[in-house]
Design an enzyme around this catalytic site. Sequence first.
Site, PDB file in Angstrom:
ATOM      1  CB  THR A 138      -0.905   0.012   1.254  1.00  0.00           C
ATOM      2  OG1 THR A 138      -1.746  -1.132   1.190  1.00  0.00           O
ATOM      3  CG2 THR A 138      -1.759   1.253   1.331  1.00  0.00           C
ATOM      4  CG  ASP A 185      -1.631  -6.795  -2.489  1.00  0.00           C
ATOM      5  OD1 ASP A 185      -2.536  -5.945  -2.527  1.00  0.00           O
ATOM      6  OD2 ASP A 185      -1.480  -7.580  -1.525  1.00  0.00           O
ATOM      7  CB  SER A 186       2.637  -8.253   0.949  1.00  0.00           C
ATOM      8  OG  SER A 186       1.580  -8.177   1.861  1.00  0.00           O
ATOM      9  CB  SER A 187      -2.210 -10.867  -1.018  1.00  0.00           C
ATOM     10  OG  SER A 187      -2.639  -9.852  -0.164  1.00  0.00           O
ATOM     11  CG  ASP A 236      -2.598  -7.597   3.398  1.00  0.00           C
ATOM     12  OD1 ASP A 236      -2.944  -6.882   4.360  1.00  0.00           O
ATOM     13  OD2 ASP A 236      -3.163  -7.576   2.287  1.00  0.00           O
ATOM     14  CB  THR A 261       0.485 -11.447  14.857  1.00  0.00           C
ATOM     15  OG1 THR A 261       1.254 -12.513  15.390  1.00  0.00           O
ATOM     16  CG2 THR A 261      -0.718 -12.019  14.149  1.00  0.00           C
ATOM     17  CB  THR A 308      -1.393 -21.054  21.570  1.00  0.00           C
ATOM     18  OG1 THR A 308      -2.710 -20.597  21.919  1.00  0.00           O
ATOM     19  CG2 THR A 308      -0.419 -19.896  21.692  1.00  0.00           C
ATOM     20  CD  GLN A 309      -7.305 -22.058  17.380  1.00  0.00           C
ATOM     21  OE1 GLN A 309      -8.244 -21.390  17.827  1.00  0.00           O
ATOM     22  NE2 GLN A 309      -7.460 -23.247  16.860  1.00  0.00           N
ATOM     23  CB  CYS A 310      -3.829 -17.395  22.638  1.00  0.00           C
ATOM     24  SG  CYS A 310      -5.059 -18.446  23.387  1.00  0.00           S
TER      25      CYS A 310
HETATM   26  N1  ASP Z   1      -2.656  -5.561   0.453  1.00  0.00           N
HETATM   27  C1  ASP Z   1      -1.553  -4.732   0.868  1.00  0.00           C
HETATM   28  C2  ASP Z   1      -0.302  -5.565   0.873  1.00  0.00           C
HETATM   29  O1  ASP Z   1      -0.100  -6.328   1.778  1.00  0.00           O
HETATM   30  C3  ASP Z   1      -1.814  -4.134   2.200  1.00  0.00           C
HETATM   31  C4  ASP Z   1      -0.694  -3.284   2.737  1.00  0.00           C
HETATM   32  O2  ASP Z   1       0.255  -2.946   2.073  1.00  0.00           O
HETATM   33  O3  ASP Z   1      -0.752  -2.911   3.896  1.00  0.00           O
HETATM   34  O4  ASP Z   1       0.505  -5.463  -0.021  1.00  0.00           O
END
Ligand code: ASP
Length: 349
Positions: A22, A66-68, A99, A174, A285-287
């Site tokens: 972003t 995009d880091s996804s 992300d 996280t 753990t999920q916590c």
């Molecule tokens: N979707 C974006 C990414 O991870 C969100 C961000 O940059 O914060 O690339």
Amino acid sequence: MESDNKMMNKPAHILLIYTGGTIGMIKDFETGTLKNFNFDELLDQIPEINFLYCTIETISFKEPIDSSNMNPDYWVELASLIENNYEDFDGFVVLHGSDTMSYTSSALSFMLENLSKPVIFTGSQLPIGDLRTDAKENLITSIQIAALQDHGKPFIQEVGLYFEYKLYRANRTTKINAEHFQAFSSLNYPPLVESGVHLKVNKEALLKRENKEPLIVHKNLVSHILLIKMFPGIDMTTIDHLFSFQQMKGMVLETYGSGNVTNRQWFIDAIKKIVDRGIPVVNVTQCSGGSVNMGMYDTSAHLKKIGVISGKDCTTEAALAKMMYLLGEGIPSDKFKSAFETSLRGEMA
Ligand code: ASP
């Protein structure tokens, strides 16, 4: 801290690496979505960086992402960029989408052994061109932190993640919020640096280099890993189906509370079969905070008995990265448990 830095040290030479995210995006007015744009334009948005007490060079992924879309091949590309420029720079700042920033920065912490220079990840929730952007503060302070030196030596000698006034140890973080500027948390480890009127370094919390060995960059990562998040209702058919994945090289089990799962026999048998195949199974753990403590309840004692590895207070992101790294190192299955349960880069207590 910054004024001491100026008095006692030469200006640091910093490499700014842009991977995407972003921070460097712009709105496509036809579709309304955020897309990557030119890195040079990004720097034009912050003339302030010319006033920092350091010299900066920049380099960008050929196609920022995009880091996804992040994956281990990009991690290797990033680690190689740092390796190839390691001798020429005093510190590195990596611009990355938020992300998957915790995954990438955790992975880099394992890939870069004997790191003696700062590698600071940052990004933002709003693009740098937005009036209310958080990008400027995140970027400027990350560069300042990467440039901090003590008698010519970098203060930070590890992989960090800076967001909204705090530098964290990257492999302890996280992403916790998709909207707030405070997007990350590190519940099991205190911030390394806090930014207020002054930069406050928590010296006690920093990773201390125990040796003077040269940097080693590990580029073998094995990503055939299954991440299973337990939920009430997960049943035998689903588990049997998932566990029949033949290429599986490792499993991370996200359990309840202090490492608990159902103690129904079908589940114990299914996990035991995986462990008996020589596949490491790590319990995290999920916590968001706290630690796995197998044996505290009856609902975790059986996992301990069959050889499940304790992820202790590791985040899921760090556990996955560490698993990929250790599998890539070819650690034999009888040594895997003790290797995993040892803190390698300050990722666990
Ligand atoms: N979707 C974006 C990414 O991870 C969100 C961000 O940059 O914060 O690339």
